[in-house]
Design a protein around this motif. Structure first.
Motif: not given
Length: 174
Positions: A70-79, A138-145, A152-159
């Motif tokens: 799973r990728f996780v991004i800010p809820g308001s990001y639309t690009a 986006p301000h960040y992109v997180a990723f997890g399994q 949704p993902p559990g533990a997250l890593e992000g940039v």
């Protein structure tokens, strides 16, 4: 640009980012000498493909198979222009995914409102996940399994791109 690991709440680790012009740059953020707390190999491709305004975040497991990514991004990001899988190091993005799922916007516990997207299609050293966006990142992109095939993902890593304070804190979760 900053990388942070959110695996089991042990805090953040940061890397300095690079500003580049309009020439192709692939940024391996974690490699053989990467930090021990990261489970993934991260790469930023800018520009991505033939469009100078597109940027791709590529994530793959360091070893083995990674199902339910799973990728996780800010809820308001639309690009976001597309997301999917492809071969490593800037491959073409396949958006026709087996078991594609998405959710949100949802408020993280101790964190910001986010949306998430991914698939049950396993990632490996030969297949990476890609999130492609155009223009302002986006301000960040997180990723997890995820534990569940449609969850949704559990533990997250992000940039993080830009303001690190906008990134979900280490103790945030779904």
């Amino acid at each position: 640009m900053t990388i942070s690991g959110h695996d089991d709440g042990h805090g953040h680790h940061d890397h300095s980012g690079h500003e580049h012009g309009h020439t192709q740059h692939d940024h391996p953020l974690h490699g053989d000498q990467g930090e021990p707390n990261t489970q993934y190999t991260w790469r930023i491709h800018h520009p991505f493909g033939s469009d100078e305004d597109e940027v791709a975040v590529e994530v793959a497991p360091k070893s083995g198979l990674l199902p339910r990514w799973r990728f996780v991004i800010p809820g308001s990001y639309t690009a976001v222009t597309r997301w999917g899988t492809g071969s490593p190091n800037g491959g073409e993005v396949d958006t026709d995914l087996r078991g594609a799922v998405h959710g949100g916007p949802v408020q993280l516990v101790n964190g910001p409102e986010v949306i998430w997207m991914g698939s049950i299609e396993a990632l490996s050293s030969r297949k990476s996940a890609y999130l492609v966006f155009k223009g302002e990142p986006p301000h960040y992109v997180a990723f997890g399994q995820a534990e569940e095939p449609d969850g949704p993902p559990g533990a997250l890593e992000g940039v993080s791109f830009g303001d690190h304070a906008m990134h979900p804190p280490a103790d945030s979760h779904f």
